[in-house]
Enzyme design. Structure first.
Site, PDB file in Angstrom:
ATOM      1  N   TYR A 192      13.614  17.588  11.926  1.00 54.20           N
ATOM      2  CA  TYR A 192      14.750  18.450  12.282  1.00 54.20           C
ATOM      3  C   TYR A 192      14.579  18.962  13.719  1.00 54.20           C
ATOM      4  CZ  TYR A 192      17.401  22.747  12.873  1.00 54.20           C
ATOM      5  OH  TYR A 192      18.210  23.734  13.393  1.00 54.20           O
ATOM      6  N   THR A 206      12.983  26.258  17.403  1.00 49.26           N
ATOM      7  CA  THR A 206      12.060  25.276  16.851  1.00 49.26           C
ATOM      8  C   THR A 206      11.723  24.172  17.865  1.00 49.26           C
ATOM      9  OG1 THR A 206      11.629  24.036  14.826  1.00 49.26           O
ATOM     10  CG2 THR A 206      13.772  23.749  15.785  1.00 49.26           C
ATOM     11  N   SER A 224      17.680  25.358  18.967  1.00 46.99           N
ATOM     12  CA  SER A 224      16.872  26.208  18.094  1.00 46.99           C
ATOM     13  C   SER A 224      15.542  26.539  18.761  1.00 46.99           C
ATOM     14  CB  SER A 224      16.607  25.438  16.797  1.00 46.99           C
ATOM     15  OG  SER A 224      15.614  26.072  16.046  1.00 46.99           O
ATOM     16  N   LEU A 227      32.367  18.976   5.771  1.00 52.55           N
ATOM     17  CA  LEU A 227      32.126  19.816   4.580  1.00 52.55           C
ATOM     18  C   LEU A 227      30.914  19.360   3.769  1.00 52.55           C
ATOM     19  CD1 LEU A 227      35.825  20.468   3.369  1.00 52.55           C
ATOM     20  CD2 LEU A 227      34.436  21.833   4.943  1.00 52.55           C
ATOM     21  N   LYS A 259      16.615  18.139  17.507  1.00 54.63           N
ATOM     22  CA  LYS A 259      17.151  19.095  18.503  1.00 54.63           C
ATOM     23  C   LYS A 259      16.580  18.794  19.894  1.00 54.63           C
ATOM     24  CE  LYS A 259      19.682  21.750  15.801  1.00 54.63           C
ATOM     25  NZ  LYS A 259      21.135  21.670  15.863  1.00 54.63           N
TER      26      LYS A 259
HETATM   27  P1  NAD Z   1      25.536  25.120   8.210  1.00 53.10           P
HETATM   28  O1  NAD Z   1      24.961  23.997   7.418  1.00 53.10           O
HETATM   29  O2  NAD Z   1      26.050  26.302   7.498  1.00 53.10           O
HETATM   30  O3  NAD Z   1      26.707  24.566   9.160  1.00 53.10           O
HETATM   31  C1  NAD Z   1      26.699  23.257   9.690  1.00 53.10           C
HETATM   32  C2  NAD Z   1      28.073  22.660   9.448  1.00 53.10           C
HETATM   33  O4  NAD Z   1      28.111  21.350   9.998  1.00 53.10           O
HETATM   34  C3  NAD Z   1      28.406  22.537   7.956  1.00 53.10           C
HETATM   35  O5  NAD Z   1      29.690  23.077   7.721  1.00 53.10           O
HETATM   36  C4  NAD Z   1      28.394  21.023   7.701  1.00 53.10           C
HETATM   37  O6  NAD Z   1      29.306  20.657   6.694  1.00 53.10           O
HETATM   38  C5  NAD Z   1      28.755  20.485   9.064  1.00 53.10           C
HETATM   39  N1  NAD Z   1      28.267  19.127   9.374  1.00 53.10           N
HETATM   40  C6  NAD Z   1      26.999  18.656   9.277  1.00 53.10           C
HETATM   41  N2  NAD Z   1      26.964  17.373   9.671  1.00 53.10           N
HETATM   42  C7  NAD Z   1      28.222  17.022  10.053  1.00 53.10           C
HETATM   43  C8  NAD Z   1      28.802  15.839  10.559  1.00 53.10           C
HETATM   44  N3  NAD Z   1      28.093  14.731  10.739  1.00 53.10           N
HETATM   45  N4  NAD Z   1      30.120  15.849  10.858  1.00 53.10           N
HETATM   46  C9  NAD Z   1      30.882  16.952  10.656  1.00 53.10           C
HETATM   47  N5  NAD Z   1      30.379  18.108  10.160  1.00 53.10           N
HETATM   48  C10 NAD Z   1      29.053  18.141   9.866  1.00 53.10           C
HETATM   49  O7  NAD Z   1      24.430  25.548   9.293  1.00 53.10           O
HETATM   50  P2  NAD Z   1      24.399  26.785  10.280  1.00 53.10           P
HETATM   51  O8  NAD Z   1      23.306  27.686   9.846  1.00 53.10           O
HETATM   52  O9  NAD Z   1      25.753  27.326  10.478  1.00 53.10           O
HETATM   53  O10 NAD Z   1      23.891  26.048  11.602  1.00 53.10           O
HETATM   54  C11 NAD Z   1      24.786  25.621  12.606  1.00 53.10           C
HETATM   55  C12 NAD Z   1      23.982  24.942  13.702  1.00 53.10           C
HETATM   56  O11 NAD Z   1      23.018  25.841  14.218  1.00 53.10           O
HETATM   57  C13 NAD Z   1      23.206  23.705  13.248  1.00 53.10           C
HETATM   58  O12 NAD Z   1      23.273  22.721  14.249  1.00 53.10           O
HETATM   59  C14 NAD Z   1      21.795  24.232  13.096  1.00 53.10           C
HETATM   60  O13 NAD Z   1      20.839  23.217  13.289  1.00 53.10           O
HETATM   61  C15 NAD Z   1      21.729  25.251  14.217  1.00 53.10           C
HETATM   62  N6  NAD Z   1      20.702  26.289  13.975  1.00 53.10           N
HETATM   63  C16 NAD Z   1      20.764  27.049  12.820  1.00 53.10           C
HETATM   64  C17 NAD Z   1      19.775  27.998  12.596  1.00 53.10           C
HETATM   65  C18 NAD Z   1      19.793  28.831  11.319  1.00 53.10           C
HETATM   66  O14 NAD Z   1      18.771  29.440  11.020  1.00 53.10           O
HETATM   67  N7  NAD Z   1      20.904  28.905  10.596  1.00 53.10           N
HETATM   68  C19 NAD Z   1      18.739  28.189  13.528  1.00 53.10           C
HETATM   69  C20 NAD Z   1      18.735  27.439  14.667  1.00 53.10           C
HETATM   70  C21 NAD Z   1      19.730  26.481  14.895  1.00 53.10           C
HETATM   71  N1  UFG Z   2       9.017  33.394   4.372  1.00 51.44           N
HETATM   72  C1  UFG Z   2       8.394  33.865   3.249  1.00 51.44           C
HETATM   73  N2  UFG Z   2       8.920  33.533   2.021  1.00 51.44           N
HETATM   74  C2  UFG Z   2      10.029  32.751   1.894  1.00 51.44           C
HETATM   75  C3  UFG Z   2      10.664  32.269   3.066  1.00 51.44           C
HETATM   76  C4  UFG Z   2      10.120  32.600   4.293  1.00 51.44           C
HETATM   77  O1  UFG Z   2       7.398  34.567   3.328  1.00 51.44           O
HETATM   78  O2  UFG Z   2      10.438  32.463   0.753  1.00 51.44           O
HETATM   79  C5  UFG Z   2       8.478  33.783   5.698  1.00 51.44           C
HETATM   80  C6  UFG Z   2       8.037  32.597   6.547  1.00 51.44           C
HETATM   81  O3  UFG Z   2       6.708  32.260   6.253  1.00 51.44           O
HETATM   82  C7  UFG Z   2       8.243  33.148   7.960  1.00 51.44           C
HETATM   83  C8  UFG Z   2       9.452  34.086   7.814  1.00 51.44           C
HETATM   84  O4  UFG Z   2       9.537  34.398   6.421  1.00 51.44           O
HETATM   85  O5  UFG Z   2       7.132  33.934   8.332  1.00 51.44           O
HETATM   86  C9  UFG Z   2      10.765  33.450   8.256  1.00 51.44           C
HETATM   87  O6  UFG Z   2      10.940  32.218   7.576  1.00 51.44           O
HETATM   88  P1  UFG Z   2      12.342  31.457   7.560  1.00 51.44           P
HETATM   89  O7  UFG Z   2      12.175  30.240   6.690  1.00 51.44           O
HETATM   90  O8  UFG Z   2      13.435  32.385   7.229  1.00 51.44           O
HETATM   91  O9  UFG Z   2      12.556  31.051   9.078  1.00 51.44           O
HETATM   92  P2  UFG Z   2      11.645  30.166  10.056  1.00 51.44           P
HETATM   93  O10 UFG Z   2      11.238  31.049  11.190  1.00 51.44           O
HETATM   94  O11 UFG Z   2      10.588  29.447   9.342  1.00 51.44           O
HETATM   95  O12 UFG Z   2      12.682  29.043  10.556  1.00 51.44           O
HETATM   96  C10 UFG Z   2      14.031  29.336  10.901  1.00 51.44           C
HETATM   97  C11 UFG Z   2      14.897  28.134  10.542  1.00 51.44           C
HETATM   98  C12 UFG Z   2      14.537  26.970  11.410  1.00 51.44           C
HETATM   99  C13 UFG Z   2      14.670  27.362  12.843  1.00 51.44           C
HETATM  100  C14 UFG Z   2      13.797  28.568  13.125  1.00 51.44           C
HETATM  101  C15 UFG Z   2      13.967  29.030  14.538  1.00 51.44           C
HETATM  102  O13 UFG Z   2      14.704  27.767   9.200  1.00 51.44           O
HETATM  103  O14 UFG Z   2      15.437  25.928  11.167  1.00 51.44           O
HETATM  104  O15 UFG Z   2      14.137  29.641  12.253  1.00 51.44           O
HETATM  105  O16 UFG Z   2      15.313  29.149  14.822  1.00 51.44           O
HETATM  106  F1  UFG Z   2      14.296  26.351  13.627  1.00 51.44           F
END
Ligand code: NAD
Ligand code: UFG
Length: 349
Positions: free
Chosen positions: A151, A129, A127, A36, A155
């Site tokens: 970050y 990324t 991701s 959490l 990954k």
């Molecule tokens: P989130 O932060 O909402 O969910 C992650 C959850 O993991 C949280 O509930 C947090 O409390 C829990 N957590 C973190 N570290 C922990 C630990 N050490 N032990 C137990 N619980 C832990 O994030 P999300 O957007 O749901 O992302 C989920 C996964 O997907 C992550 O691994 C994130 O890197 C990956 N991901 C997310 C995105 C995005 O844009 N949301 C994009 C690419 C990859």
């Molecule tokens: N953007 C804006 N204004 C903002 C936020 C974002 O113009 O306030 C633009 C960014 O420049 C980009 C687009 O909106 O062109 C998307 O940006 P996000 O921050 O929403 O997403 P990113 O593509 O930068 O990155 C996200 C996650 C990363 C992940 C990646 C690929 O944040 O963790 O997608 O999965 F790795």
């Protein structure tokens, strides 16, 4: 239908909570492990409200080897969906050790406990990324890796570790080898159509969609559009936005695929989860205005360091090998985000 039990790490978070709904609705039993640190337990009450089904929750850190071992001894887990991790790019630059410790060491401990319990089916949240610079904005799984922040590197490191574990099994001719799907998400947005679960970022959001949504509802005053001079049709950044419900459906397909011929000999394979279609920041703003009827106050600001002009998935491999394809369109993504935002203006209370 199945009565198998899946352990969902990070199941209280944004994507994990949607995965719990999909798993329960597909007939799986669900055990959640989450510390959490970036979520609220209310999300899991909502999951149970949506599905009418119970789940088991442990407030445990994935680095706590003893506690994890006990959970594996107690529950009949057959596979793990591993979402737990820290995900803020900016914070990872300020606190790299925290990110490597939490994400990389945490995953290593989880993998050790899984192997000791002989549970070797894993679906991992990777991701887009992880991809390095390439000539094309459309990314295929065989493109070179090369993240540019801690970050992203966490990954890449996790992917490397999981590939190595799988390769070791083939060298040692292990009888029950690792079966691992590395799912590379593009930009997950949207929320469950009930409006009961969704993304609840802490403080001011970094990502575009929650930022736009909070401007629309009046919590934030103005969106900064980071750059309008990219070599894209309208000059603003283009991304492959994917509805979170489509994304978690990809996880259910991946869990199923681990039992199929593609993984018969074990293995560790990466799959892009995206739509294959890119949208610009201005297109997102205009769709939001159309769906909500609210004007989005925005200004053009300088480019954000580290941003690419354009990035979208080649989603063909997931279609061929997992039988998965995104189905929802941008209007669905925006209207479900708005439904969640208006029903929960302060997020989970
Ligand atoms: P989130 O932060 O909402 O969910 C992650 C959850 O993991 C949280 O509930 C947090 O409390 C829990 N957590 C973190 N570290 C922990 C630990 N050490 N032990 C137990 N619980 C832990 O994030 P999300 O957007 O749901 O992302 C989920 C996964 O997907 C992550 O691994 C994130 O890197 C990956 N991901 C997310 C995105 C995005 O844009 N949301 C994009 C690419 C990859
Ligand atoms: N953007 C804006 N204004 C903002 C936020 C974002 O113009 O306030 C633009 C960014 O420049 C980009 C687009 O909106 O062109 C998307 O940006 P996000 O921050 O929403 O997403 P990113 O593509 O930068 O990155 C996200 C996650 C990363 C992940 C990646 C690929 O944040 O963790 O997608 O999965 F790795």
């Amino acid at each position: 239908m199945t009565n198998k039990t899946v352990l969902v790490t990070g199941g209280a978070g944004y994507i994990g909570s949607h995965a719990c709904v999909e798993l329960l609705e597909s007939g799986f039993n669900v055990v959640v492990v989450d510390n959490l640190c970036n979520s609220k337990i209310e999300s899991l009450s909502r999951v149970q409200q949506i599905t009418g089904k119970p789940l088991t929750f442990y407030q445990v850190d994935i680095s706590d080897k003893a506690a994890l071992t006990e959970i594996f001894a107690k529950e009949s887990i057959c596979a793990v969906m591993h979402f737990a991790g820290l995900k803020a790019v900016g914070e990872s630059c300020e606190k790299p050790a925290l990110y490597y410790h939490n994400n990389v060491c945490g995953t290593l401990i989880l993998a050790e406990v899984m192997a000791a319990a002989n549970v070797k089916q894993l679906v991992f949240s990777s991701s887009a990324t992880v991809y390095g610079q390439s000539g094309s904005p459309q990314y295929s799984e065989n493109f070179p890796l090369g993240a540019i922040n801690p970050y992203g590197r966490s990954k890449v490191m996790i992917e490397d570790i999981l590939r190595d574990l799988s390769t070791a099994d083939s060298i040692n001719r292990t009888k029950s080898p690792w079966k691992i799907a590395l799912l590379r998400y593009f930009n997950p947005i949207g929320a469950h159509q009930s409006g009961l679960i969704g993304e609840d970022p802490n403080g001011i959001p970094n990502n575009l969609m929650p930022y736009v949504s909070q401007v629309a509802i009046g919590k934030l005053v103005q969106l900064s559009v980071f750059g309008d001079d990219y070599p894209t049709p309208d000059g603003t950044g283009v991304r492959d936005y994917i509805h979170v419900v489509d994304l978690v459906k990809g996880h259910i397909k991946a869990i199923a695929a681990l039992e199929k011929p593609t993984f018969a000999q074990g293995g560790c394979k990466a799959y892009n989860l995206g739509t294959g279609q890119g949208y610009s920041v201005l297109e997102i703003i205009h769709t939001f205005e159309k769906i909500t009827g609210h004007r989005i106050n925005y200004k053009i600001a300088p480019r954000r360091t580290g941003d690419l002009a354009e990035c979208f998935a080649n989603p063909e491999l997931a279609l061929q090998e997992l039988g998965w394809k995104a189905e929802k369109n941008l209007d669905d993504m925006v209207s479900d985000t708005w439904n969640w935002q208006t029903k929960n203006p302060q997020g989970y209370l």
